[in-house]
Scaffold this motif. Sequence first.
Motif, mmCIF file in Angstrom:
data_model
loop_
_atom_site.group_PDB
_atom_site.id
_atom_site.type_symbol
_atom_site.label_atom_id
_atom_site.label_comp_id
_atom_site.label_asym_id
_atom_site.label_seq_id
_atom_site.Cartn_x
_atom_site.Cartn_y
_atom_site.Cartn_z
ATOM 1 N N ARG A 29 0.802 -1.227 0.000
ATOM 2 C CA ARG A 29 0.000 0.000 0.000
ATOM 3 C C ARG A 29 0.835 1.276 0.000
ATOM 4 N N HIS A 30 1.962 1.251 0.713
ATOM 5 C CA HIS A 30 2.809 2.453 0.731
ATOM 6 C C HIS A 30 3.439 2.706 -0.637
ATOM 7 N N ILE A 31 3.646 1.639 -1.409
ATOM 8 C CA ILE A 31 4.257 1.791 -2.733
ATOM 9 C C ILE A 31 3.206 2.228 -3.749
ATOM 10 N N LEU A 32 2.054 1.550 -3.748
ATOM 11 C CA LEU A 32 0.998 1.910 -4.701
ATOM 12 C C LEU A 32 0.489 3.314 -4.445
ATOM 13 N N GLY A 33 0.392 3.703 -3.159
ATOM 14 C CA GLY A 33 -0.172 5.003 -2.831
ATOM 15 C C GLY A 33 -1.692 4.966 -2.885
ATOM 16 N N THR A 124 19.713 -8.925 -10.036
ATOM 17 C CA THR A 124 19.172 -7.838 -10.879
ATOM 18 C C THR A 124 19.012 -6.504 -10.159
ATOM 19 N N GLY A 125 18.920 -6.519 -8.822
ATOM 20 C CA GLY A 125 18.620 -5.289 -8.094
ATOM 21 C C GLY A 125 17.137 -4.990 -8.030
ATOM 22 N N ASP A 126 16.307 -5.900 -8.543
ATOM 23 C CA ASP A 126 14.849 -5.685 -8.495
ATOM 24 C C ASP A 126 14.319 -5.925 -7.079
ATOM 25 N N ILE A 127 13.480 -5.025 -6.602
ATOM 26 C CA ILE A 127 12.805 -5.234 -5.324
ATOM 27 C C ILE A 127 11.616 -6.158 -5.586
ATOM 28 N N VAL A 128 11.604 -7.317 -4.916
ATOM 29 C CA VAL A 128 10.505 -8.260 -5.123
ATOM 30 C C VAL A 128 9.458 -8.163 -4.014
ATOM 31 N N ALA A 129 9.827 -7.551 -2.884
ATOM 32 C CA ALA A 129 8.849 -7.288 -1.819
ATOM 33 C C ALA A 129 9.356 -6.120 -0.991
ATOM 34 N N ILE A 130 8.427 -5.254 -0.596
ATOM 35 C CA ILE A 130 8.781 -4.121 0.264
ATOM 36 C C ILE A 130 7.546 -3.777 1.082
ATOM 37 N N ALA A 131 7.685 -3.839 2.392
ATOM 38 C CA ALA A 131 6.512 -3.631 3.248
ATOM 39 C C ALA A 131 6.871 -2.817 4.477
ATOM 40 N N SER A 132 5.945 -1.972 4.866
ATOM 41 C CA SER A 132 6.053 -1.183 6.088
ATOM 42 C C SER A 132 4.798 -1.437 6.902
ATOM 43 N N LYS A 133 4.970 -1.746 8.174
ATOM 44 C CA LYS A 133 3.821 -2.013 9.051
ATOM 45 C C LYS A 133 3.919 -1.161 10.302
ATOM 46 N N PRO A 134 2.808 -0.737 10.879
ATOM 47 C CA PRO A 134 1.443 -0.976 10.400
ATOM 48 C C PRO A 134 1.158 -0.167 9.140
ATOM 49 N N ASP A 135 0.178 -0.650 8.334
ATOM 50 C CA ASP A 135 -0.192 0.126 7.151
ATOM 51 C C ASP A 135 -1.620 0.644 7.276
ATOM 52 N N PHE A 136 -2.255 1.005 6.165
ATOM 53 C CA PHE A 136 -3.485 1.791 6.228
ATOM 54 C C PHE A 136 -4.490 1.327 5.192
ATOM 55 N N ASP A 137 -5.712 1.775 5.346
ATOM 56 C CA ASP A 137 -6.785 1.497 4.396
ATOM 57 C C ASP A 137 -6.776 2.615 3.355
ATOM 58 N N GLN A 138 -6.495 2.252 2.091
ATOM 59 C CA GLN A 138 -6.370 3.267 1.028
ATOM 60 C C GLN A 138 -7.678 4.006 0.751
ATOM 61 N N LEU A 145 -4.522 10.401 9.616
ATOM 62 C CA LEU A 145 -3.737 11.639 9.538
ATOM 63 C C LEU A 145 -3.150 12.053 10.881
ATOM 64 N N ASN A 146 -3.872 11.810 11.966
ATOM 65 C CA ASN A 146 -3.375 12.220 13.287
ATOM 66 C C ASN A 146 -3.051 11.025 14.179
ATOM 67 N N SER A 147 -2.828 9.866 13.572
ATOM 68 C CA SER A 147 -2.594 8.649 14.355
ATOM 69 C C SER A 147 -1.175 8.623 14.922
ATOM 70 N N SER A 148 -1.043 8.207 16.164
ATOM 71 C CA SER A 148 0.278 8.104 16.802
ATOM 72 C C SER A 148 1.062 6.893 16.273
ATOM 73 N N ASP A 149 0.393 5.978 15.587
ATOM 74 C CA ASP A 149 1.075 4.784 15.056
ATOM 75 C C ASP A 149 1.778 5.034 13.713
ATOM 76 N N ASN A 150 1.581 6.236 13.141
ATOM 77 C CA ASN A 150 2.262 6.601 11.883
ATOM 78 C C ASN A 150 2.076 5.577 10.769
ATOM 79 N N GLU A 151 0.840 5.126 10.562
ATOM 80 C CA GLU A 151 0.579 4.109 9.529
ATOM 81 C C GLU A 151 0.923 4.599 8.118
ATOM 82 N N LEU A 152 0.773 5.898 7.872
ATOM 83 C CA LEU A 152 1.022 6.429 6.527
ATOM 84 C C LEU A 152 2.520 6.571 6.227
#
Length: 429
Positions: A29-33, A124-138, A145-152
């Motif tokens: 989700r952080h990559i797709l935006g 190849t240098g290709d990223i095959v997976a990249i994830a940041s947690k916690p994430d968010f509902d797109q 926006l004001n969450s202390s967990d910094n999901e975005l």
Amino acid sequence: KKNAVINMKIPGTSAINSLKRYDENSVARHILGYLNKSDHVGETGIEKKYNEILECDTENLIGAVIDARNNIVKGMGYRIIKLEGDSKKLNVKLTLDYHIQRIVEEVMERNQITGAVVVEDVSTGDIVAIASKPDFDQNNVQDYLNSSDNELFNRAVASYNLGSIFKIIDAALMFELNISTDEPFYCPGYINVGNKMFKCSSYGEGGHGEVDYKKAFALSCNSYFINMGLKMGYRNLVEMAERFGLGAPTGIKEQGIHEASGNLPDPQRYYSGGDIANISIGQGEIMATPIQVANIVATIANGGIKNQVNIVDSIIDENGNKVRDLRNKRGERIISKDISDIIKSMMEEVTIAGTGTRANLEKYGGAAGKTGSAETSRSDIVHAWFAGYFPKNNPKYSMAVFVENGQNGGRVAAPIFAEIAEQIMEKGW
């Protein structure tokens, strides 16, 4: 809901299927935006960078047959009318592997990890997976926006204290400068530099005792690497770190993913012995991102050739044909194959008899890596790192695991690495 409407049998009412852009199964989700709700324009990530390619090129109308009084004629049904225009649809193809991405996210969620994981294809240098947690509902970005967990906040491309992962860079410089590793070194649990004491992880047990370079690396002995750093010199350490990509973006920035550059001290400024000691163990001003760390390990696993990192592959048409190649295929040798082979054997020892035994993967062909427990400006916050590659003998992927305030890399980050790598290999991805 659709069935409820149909069952009411209201004259002139039909139900038409429509697709949702995001749902609870969305990954990366952080990559797709996401799209701005007001005008459906890409607000962040791939959605923003490639908005013109990804936006729906025409609007559709629903048409019905009406009589002279504008009443819908029953029984004639409805038609979806496509407005005129170029209806050729283009898509952006990423380097991400859906299966590996899902494994990474599920393991992180199951273990309730706050942090990031990056998996890179070594050759190849290709990223095959990249994830940041916690994430968010797109679909409901406003809720975070004001969450202390910094999901975005995308932790995979943010700067953090690096700690002992830096000892990979120490090792590369040590062998390039031909500094003698023959004489034994005794670690009493600390080392004095000027009037300052730098403690080793073994301080509480009275030291590691006598260590050679392999044992010092496996046990992550600060005393040994600070002693080596003082022999190698401040500017040499910073220059080698630059060669490995610290202090600079990896390449995904130009592909639309904002990334921090991390931080290295200025090689030209005045420095003290204490500054050298801090650099040698990745403390002080040394900051790095999980994606940079994945690429450092990929460079070692790739025999000393550092690849440009890619997250976007190409633009393709609706039939999957490549319209434009967007991958950057730059790669350069930054250390000799001989040196990378020595570091590989050191990284293997970490998982066999060192701080990373929880990432051993012996059942699946073994793994190699380096742990890190990185102190921060707050004494109570220590970030946990494990960075490694697998399988051991013919490396396919490198992986960086970062756990925010995880306290100990070997105990906390290494098992996450193992769980993800096991599933990737078990399923043959």
